[in-house]
Design a protein around this motif. Structure first.
Motif, PDB file in Angstrom:
ATOM      1  N   ASP A 104      86.081  52.478 -19.631  1.00  0.00           N
ATOM      2  CA  ASP A 104      85.447  51.414 -18.855  1.00  0.00           C
ATOM      3  C   ASP A 104      86.189  51.106 -17.555  1.00  0.00           C
ATOM      4  OD1 ASP A 104      87.639  50.416 -20.134  1.00  0.00           O
ATOM      5  OD2 ASP A 104      86.700  48.533 -20.758  1.00  0.00           O
ATOM      6  N   VAL A 105      87.200  51.891 -17.213  1.00  0.00           N
ATOM      7  CA  VAL A 105      87.903  51.711 -15.937  1.00  0.00           C
ATOM      8  C   VAL A 105      87.112  52.397 -14.830  1.00  0.00           C
ATOM      9  CG1 VAL A 105      89.979  52.350 -14.645  1.00  0.00           C
ATOM     10  CG2 VAL A 105      90.177  51.489 -16.986  1.00  0.00           C
ATOM     11  N   ASP A 106      87.023  51.746 -13.675  1.00  0.00           N
ATOM     12  CA  ASP A 106      86.348  52.337 -12.517  1.00  0.00           C
ATOM     13  C   ASP A 106      87.291  53.381 -11.914  1.00  0.00           C
ATOM     14  OD1 ASP A 106      84.978  53.030 -10.245  1.00  0.00           O
ATOM     15  OD2 ASP A 106      84.991  51.033  -9.336  1.00  0.00           O
ATOM     16  N   LEU A 107      87.230  54.585 -12.452  1.00  0.00           N
ATOM     17  CA  LEU A 107      88.160  55.632 -12.027  1.00  0.00           C
ATOM     18  C   LEU A 107      87.943  56.014 -10.570  1.00  0.00           C
ATOM     19  CD1 LEU A 107      90.362  57.652 -12.723  1.00  0.00           C
ATOM     20  CD2 LEU A 107      88.605  59.182 -13.645  1.00  0.00           C
ATOM     21  N   GLN A 108      86.676  56.144 -10.158  1.00  0.00           N
ATOM     22  CA  GLN A 108      86.413  56.505  -8.758  1.00  0.00           C
ATOM     23  C   GLN A 108      86.898  55.422  -7.804  1.00  0.00           C
ATOM     24  OE1 GLN A 108      84.425  57.273 -11.212  1.00  0.00           O
ATOM     25  NE2 GLN A 108      83.615  59.335 -10.911  1.00  0.00           N
ATOM     26  N   GLY A 109      86.706  54.162  -8.178  1.00  0.00           N
ATOM     27  CA  GLY A 109      87.198  53.068  -7.334  1.00  0.00           C
ATOM     28  C   GLY A 109      88.710  53.111  -7.192  1.00  0.00           C
ATOM     29  N   PHE A 110      89.403  53.387  -8.292  1.00  0.00           N
ATOM     30  CA  PHE A 110      90.860  53.510  -8.247  1.00  0.00           C
ATOM     31  C   PHE A 110      91.275  54.647  -7.320  1.00  0.00           C
ATOM     32  CE2 PHE A 110      94.569  55.833  -9.822  1.00  0.00           C
ATOM     33  CZ  PHE A 110      95.543  54.848  -9.763  1.00  0.00           C
ATOM     34  N   LEU A 111      90.612  55.804  -7.436  1.00  0.00           N
ATOM     35  CA  LEU A 111      90.980  56.954  -6.609  1.00  0.00           C
ATOM     36  C   LEU A 111      90.741  56.663  -5.127  1.00  0.00           C
ATOM     37  CD1 LEU A 111      89.510  59.827  -8.822  1.00  0.00           C
ATOM     38  CD2 LEU A 111      91.933  59.269  -8.490  1.00  0.00           C
ATOM     39  N   ARG A 112      89.617  55.991  -4.818  1.00  0.00           N
ATOM     40  CA  ARG A 112      89.340  55.670  -3.403  1.00  0.00           C
ATOM     41  C   ARG A 112      90.422  54.741  -2.843  1.00  0.00           C
ATOM     42  NH1 ARG A 112      84.128  54.984  -5.510  1.00  0.00           N
ATOM     43  NH2 ARG A 112      82.791  56.776  -5.080  1.00  0.00           N
ATOM     44  N   ALA A 113      90.764  53.727  -3.609  1.00  0.00           N
ATOM     45  CA  ALA A 113      91.793  52.784  -3.142  1.00  0.00           C
ATOM     46  C   ALA A 113      93.127  53.492  -2.955  1.00  0.00           C
ATOM     47  CB  ALA A 113      91.921  51.631  -4.140  1.00  0.00           C
ATOM     48  N   TRP A 114      93.436  54.393  -3.856  1.00  0.00           N
ATOM     49  CA  TRP A 114      94.703  55.123  -3.787  1.00  0.00           C
ATOM     50  C   TRP A 114      94.736  56.042  -2.570  1.00  0.00           C
ATOM     51  CZ3 TRP A 114      96.327  59.152  -8.083  1.00  0.00           C
ATOM     52  CH2 TRP A 114      97.616  59.609  -7.814  1.00  0.00           C
ATOM     53  N   LEU A 115      93.702  56.848  -2.396  1.00  0.00           N
ATOM     54  CA  LEU A 115      93.699  57.822  -1.307  1.00  0.00           C
ATOM     55  C   LEU A 115      93.629  57.149   0.060  1.00  0.00           C
ATOM     56  CD1 LEU A 115      91.383  60.553  -2.869  1.00  0.00           C
ATOM     57  CD2 LEU A 115      93.880  60.521  -2.732  1.00  0.00           C
ATOM     58  N   ALA A 116      93.064  55.932   0.110  1.00  0.00           N
ATOM     59  CA  ALA A 116      92.994  55.223   1.389  1.00  0.00           C
ATOM     60  C   ALA A 116      94.382  54.809   1.882  1.00  0.00           C
ATOM     61  CB  ALA A 116      92.100  53.993   1.249  1.00  0.00           C
ATOM     62  N   ARG A 117      95.377  54.797   1.003  1.00  0.00           N
ATOM     63  CA  ARG A 117      96.718  54.362   1.385  1.00  0.00           C
ATOM     64  C   ARG A 117      97.565  55.478   1.985  1.00  0.00           C
ATOM     65  NH1 ARG A 117      98.941  50.557  -3.558  1.00  0.00           N
ATOM     66  NH2 ARG A 117      97.240  49.027  -3.554  1.00  0.00           N
ATOM     67  N   VAL A 118      97.104  56.721   1.865  1.00  0.00           N
ATOM     68  CA  VAL A 118      97.925  57.860   2.287  1.00  0.00           C
ATOM     69  C   VAL A 118      97.130  58.727   3.247  1.00  0.00           C
ATOM     70  CG1 VAL A 118      99.180  59.914   1.523  1.00  0.00           C
ATOM     71  CG2 VAL A 118      99.174  57.853   0.096  1.00  0.00           C
ATOM     72  N   LYS A 119      97.744  59.080   4.342  1.00  0.00           N
ATOM     73  CA  LYS A 119      97.127  60.018   5.278  1.00  0.00           C
ATOM     74  C   LYS A 119      97.659  61.417   4.969  1.00  0.00           C
ATOM     75  CE  LYS A 119      96.425  61.061  10.177  1.00  0.00           C
ATOM     76  NZ  LYS A 119      94.999  61.359   9.953  1.00  0.00           N
ATOM     77  N   VAL A 120      96.775  62.271   4.506  1.00  0.00           N
ATOM     78  CA  VAL A 120      97.166  63.635   4.149  1.00  0.00           C
ATOM     79  C   VAL A 120      97.189  64.474   5.424  1.00  0.00           C
ATOM     80  CG1 VAL A 120      96.577  65.680   2.785  1.00  0.00           C
ATOM     81  CG2 VAL A 120      96.170  63.382   1.856  1.00  0.00           C
ATOM     82  N   PRO A 121      98.296  65.115   5.744  1.00  0.00           N
ATOM     83  CA  PRO A 121      98.366  65.894   6.986  1.00  0.00           C
ATOM     84  C   PRO A 121      97.447  67.117   6.939  1.00  0.00           C
ATOM     85  CG  PRO A 121     100.337  66.258   5.669  1.00  0.00           C
ATOM     86  CD  PRO A 121      99.578  65.146   4.995  1.00  0.00           C
ATOM     87  N   ALA A 122      97.123  67.618   8.099  1.00  0.00           N
ATOM     88  CA  ALA A 122      96.209  68.755   8.191  1.00  0.00           C
ATOM     89  C   ALA A 122      96.763  70.004   7.519  1.00  0.00           C
ATOM     90  CB  ALA A 122      95.892  69.043   9.658  1.00  0.00           C
ATOM     91  N   SER A 123      98.087  70.100   7.423  1.00  0.00           N
ATOM     92  CA  SER A 123      98.692  71.293   6.824  1.00  0.00           C
ATOM     93  C   SER A 123      98.617  71.296   5.301  1.00  0.00           C
ATOM     94  CB  SER A 123     100.159  71.406   7.251  1.00  0.00           C
ATOM     95  OG  SER A 123     100.895  70.282   6.801  1.00  0.00           O
ATOM     96  N   VAL A 124      98.189  70.167   4.711  1.00  0.00           N
ATOM     97  CA  VAL A 124      98.111  70.043   3.255  1.00  0.00           C
ATOM     98  C   VAL A 124      96.651  69.867   2.849  1.00  0.00           C
ATOM     99  CG1 VAL A 124      98.797  68.687   1.239  1.00  0.00           C
ATOM    100  CG2 VAL A 124     100.404  69.028   3.121  1.00  0.00           C
ATOM    101  N   ARG A 125      96.239  70.636   1.861  1.00  0.00           N
ATOM    102  CA  ARG A 125      94.866  70.538   1.349  1.00  0.00           C
ATOM    103  C   ARG A 125      94.874  69.702   0.076  1.00  0.00           C
ATOM    104  NH1 ARG A 125      92.962  76.099  -0.038  1.00  0.00           N
ATOM    105  NH2 ARG A 125      92.959  76.316   2.229  1.00  0.00           N
ATOM    106  N   LEU A 126      93.986  68.710   0.019  1.00  0.00           N
ATOM    107  CA  LEU A 126      93.860  67.855  -1.156  1.00  0.00           C
ATOM    108  C   LEU A 126      92.510  68.111  -1.822  1.00  0.00           C
ATOM    109  CD1 LEU A 126      94.557  65.461  -3.035  1.00  0.00           C
ATOM    110  CD2 LEU A 126      93.552  63.950  -1.299  1.00  0.00           C
ATOM    111  N   THR A 127      92.534  68.417  -3.110  1.00  0.00           N
ATOM    112  CA  THR A 127      91.308  68.593  -3.886  1.00  0.00           C
ATOM    113  C   THR A 127      91.270  67.532  -4.971  1.00  0.00           C
ATOM    114  OG1 THR A 127      91.299  70.984  -3.522  1.00  0.00           O
ATOM    115  CG2 THR A 127      89.992  70.159  -5.355  1.00  0.00           C
ATOM    116  N   VAL A 128      90.174  66.796  -5.016  1.00  0.00           N
ATOM    117  CA  VAL A 128      89.975  65.782  -6.051  1.00  0.00           C
ATOM    118  C   VAL A 128      89.036  66.359  -7.100  1.00  0.00           C
ATOM    119  CG1 VAL A 128      89.188  63.443  -6.558  1.00  0.00           C
ATOM    120  CG2 VAL A 128      90.270  63.947  -4.354  1.00  0.00           C
ATOM    121  N   ASP A 129      89.474  66.357  -8.344  1.00  0.00           N
ATOM    122  CA  ASP A 129      88.675  66.906  -9.440  1.00  0.00           C
ATOM    123  C   ASP A 129      88.460  65.815 -10.477  1.00  0.00           C
ATOM    124  OD1 ASP A 129      87.438  68.346 -11.410  1.00  0.00           O
ATOM    125  OD2 ASP A 129      88.958  69.916 -11.557  1.00  0.00           O
ATOM    126  N   VAL A 130      87.272  65.214 -10.443  1.00  0.00           N
ATOM    127  CA  VAL A 130      86.912  64.199 -11.422  1.00  0.00           C
ATOM    128  C   VAL A 130      86.427  64.911 -12.685  1.00  0.00           C
ATOM    129  CG1 VAL A 130      85.380  62.260 -11.931  1.00  0.00           C
ATOM    130  CG2 VAL A 130      86.323  62.541  -9.626  1.00  0.00           C
TER     131      VAL A 130
END
Length: 720
Positions: free
Chosen positions: A688-714
């Protein structure tokens, strides 16, 4: 000012706003041309609104395209799928517009009768040709066949000017299926299941089903009967059938054509670009009732989607792990909900998530507990390799060899299953112990004896097998370790030289055409022993097959994968279920070093419920799916310091949340792939945890540089 939000088919996080010029009318789903920087792009309107002004000047939509608008429910699905998977909605829109990127089929050359022109010498053949043609147009070859004349007769009429050649652009359409064309004889259980599914469609509301039937119970016949009832009640209904493998499509298409007297549309990577364009246009125009395809068919713009069937719903191939990451089974359920349609998840070995939903009453549970007709389930026995091991450098135990000899003596077929491609999974130096890996990758090189090459199945890299060890330079020191299907086939040929033996894997059948040829040869009895990976364990029907031998039943149980036991049980159940599907009884022998393992004990006892209960209990204690939820963040980069910094910053930025844990960052099990280092963080949350909401809030806090690729797998399925 009127403003329209437009999704462009690019990996962008949101729709862009454009001004609507005076007099231009658009709606949700309208396809338009918009400027983006120096480019002009196709886009899809998601919203229009009135606004009093803006602090920035908006560019204007340039044109409304002639292509039909995407149905509103298709746009709803695109937006929902993007939110659920945390993917750019533009990429989802790109999936829905994929068919339009292909060229249209070439115009067809036909002949027609010129008004008022008759042949100077009206022979019987010429008269028959003109009578067969009438006022319509036909391809010259079709006209010759219809009239029963030679091609020379048609050519003579063309030369004389009685007929002319015209180019006709084909209308994107498929022949409508006939529900009463060739109905199958069904058991009472099949009839009841088909009626329930058809009633779900008729309700015109979201209706999810689990069609749970043992191997060979006739699930396909049951759901095709539901298709027939649906089309009889609603001739313009559209039905989508999803399959996990391209190799399975042709057999099902042939069954559908025989049942309904019309060939369905086909949608997967093996379909030619013009044919994909034809399917897309026919689907959106409502001139295509049946589509058989891979997971990407979910994004087709259906005009009246009434039923989705997900065959072999448990199969991990429905999860796409690269590029746009999503699970086809889960999105199929959502697409049906958005469309107000029925969805049927069919399997002999349903996933634990699907079984849990059925137990909770979320899905209606339809059971087929016996094989169709006179066929019975095979006897399954375990071969304890500690007591009856194979001979030195051999892989088939004495009991399995004896069973194969008896099977061949009766003129029946045998299937040996080993889910490992190539000749040997590891090549090492016996002088220094060095294991050969692919460049810039941790993956071991697999020896392929037939081609004489070492291949990385992760990256596709291949090289000739060297004579010297690259680490110590010792000559002729590289030796294969462990068996692959090629090595097992080599042993089979030495044991049974008179038997017709073949290998079925993605190496020997790399495309749909060669896979179909191999499957047809096996079904026709042209192969005595088939050595195969899991490719042969998915929905195939081989009437003469009575013996299945699993070379290494423990293989999938190794490692720390959450779903290792579940996948092994599913694979071995499906594999053993290929035996005895006709009028001859079947049996299966599973070679194992750990016969006491609960998975193997459940298989030998034919007790799926016992396995499910034990696995469910373990998952519930750990609050893992289906009792909890998972998500993975995978970072990769060629720049190792940047990767380490980004992983550390993500770890520091984790928001506070209850009933949720984050593990990592840690090196992924495959820490180096294609020259890129990989780090992984794993999130576990209560249901019952809003997992997507948690991930959005988390990722909004960090700027991933162009040299690093981030893949989110729900809801990840792979943990490599």
């Amino acid at each position: 000012m009127r403003v329209a939000s437009v999704l462009v088919p690019l990996p962008v996080a949101e729709a862009f706003d454009y001004e609507l010029p005076d007099g231009m009318t658009v709606g949700r789903g309208t396809q338009v041309t918009v400027p983006l920087g120096p480019r002009r792009l196709r886009g899809v309107v998601t919203e229009t609104r009135e606004t009093t002004g803006s602090n920035r000047r908006l560019k204007a939509i340039e044109a409304v395209l002639d292509d039909p608008p995407l149905p509103e429910r298709t746009v709803d699905f695109i937006e929902w799928a993007a939110r659920w998977t945390l993917s750019p909605p533009g990429e989802m829109a790109q999936m829905a517009l994929k068919g339009l990127r292909n060229p249209a089929p070439r115009p067809e050359r036909r002949v027609r009768h010129l008004l008022g022109r008759d042949p100077a010498r009206p022979t019987p053949s010429r008269t028959a040709a003109l009578a067969a043609l009438g006022e319509r147009s036909l391809p010259a070859a079709d006209l010759a066949r219809a009239a029963g004349v030679s091609s020379g007769v048609i050519k003579g009429l063309l030369d004389e000017g009685v007929l002319e050649v015209v180019e006709v652009s084909a209308v994107a359409a498929f022949d409508p299926p006939r529900p009463d064309h060739a109905p199958a004889r069904l058991s009472p259980d099949q009839v009841a299941a088909a009626a329930a599914m058809a009633d779900g469609v008729a309700s015109r509301a979201f209706a999810p089903f689990l069609l749970d039937g043992v191997t060979g119970s006739g699930k396909t016949e049951a759901y095709l009967e539901a298709v027939a009832r649906t089309l009889a009640a609603e001739p313009d209904a559209q039905i989508l059938i999803l399959l996990p493998e391209i190799a399975l499509t042709q057999a099902l298409i042939e069954r559908i054509a025989a049942r309904f007297g019309a060939t369905p549309a086909e949608w997967h990577s093996g379909v030619s670009p013009p044919s994909r364009r034809k399917v897309w246009e026919a689907v959106i125009a409502g001139r295509c009732n049946l589509v058989v395809g891979a997971r990407s068919a979910l994004f087709l713009p259906f005009a009246n989607l009434r039923l989705i069937l997900v065959d072999e719903e448990h199969d991990a191939s429905f999860k796409q792990d690269e590029g746009l990451v999503y699970h086809g089974r889960d999105l199929a359920v959502v697409r049906a909900r958005i469309e107000g349609a029925a969805v049927v998840l069919a399997s002999a070995t349903p996933s634990l998530e699907t079984l849990w939903n059925a137990r909770q009453g979320r899905y209606r549970w339809l059971r087929l507990g016996a094989r169709h007709g006179t066929a019975v389930l095979p006897d399954v026995a375990l071969v304890d390799l500690r007591e009856t091991p194979p001979e030195r450098d051999q892989w088939l135990s004495p009991p399995l060899r004896k069973a194969m000899a008896e099977t061949l003596a009766r003129g029946e077929q045998a299937l040996l299953v080993l889910n490992r491609r190539g000749y040997a999974p590891v090549v090492l130096c016996r002088a220094c112990g060095h294991r050969l890996t692919a460049p810039d990758t941790d993956s071991w090189l697999v020896e392929h004896r037939y081609t004489g090459r070492l291949v990385c199945h992760l990256t596709g890299f291949s090289m000739p097998k060297p004579r010297t060890c690259p680490a110590c330079g010792a000559e002729d020191s590289l030796v294969p370790v462990g068996p692959g299907v090629e090595r097992v086939e080599e042993e089979v040929r030495s044991l049974f030289p008179e038997a017709r033996t073949a290998i079925f894997s993605s190496d020997t059948a790399p495309d749909g055409r060669t896979a179909r040829a191999l499957i047809e040869a096996m079904a026709a009895g042209e192969i005595d022993i088939l050595v195969a990976t899991q490719a042969a364990a998915k929905g195939h029907n081989f009437p003469g097959l009575t013996l299945v031998g699993v070379v290494d039943a423990d293989l999938g149980l190794r490692g720390g994968d959450l779903r290792a036991a579940e996948r092994t049980f599913q694979l071995l159940t499906q594999a053993t279920g290929r035996a005895g599907r006709a009028d001859r009884p079947g049996r299966a022998l599973l070679q194992t070093w750990t016969p006491e393992h609960p998975v193997l004990q459940a298989l030998a006892a034919g007790d799926r419920d016992a396995f499910v209960e034990a696995e469910m209990a373990e998952r519930e204690i750990a609050v893992l799916p289906p009792f909890g939820r998972l998500a993975a963040l995978v970072l990769s980069s060629e720049n190792v310091p940047a990767l380490e910094r980004t992983a550390a910053e993500l770890a520091k930025a984790i928001p506070n949340a209850e009933r949720l844990e984050v593990y990592g960052p840690a090196d992924a099990p495959l820490a180096l792939v294609r020259g890129r280092r990989r780090k992984r963080l794993l999130v576990r949350a209560d249901r019952d945890v809003d997992l997507q909401g948690f991930l959005r809030a988390w990722l909004a806090r960090v700027k991933v540089p162009a040299s690093v690729r981030l893949t989110v797998d729900v809801d990840p399925y792979s943990f490599l």
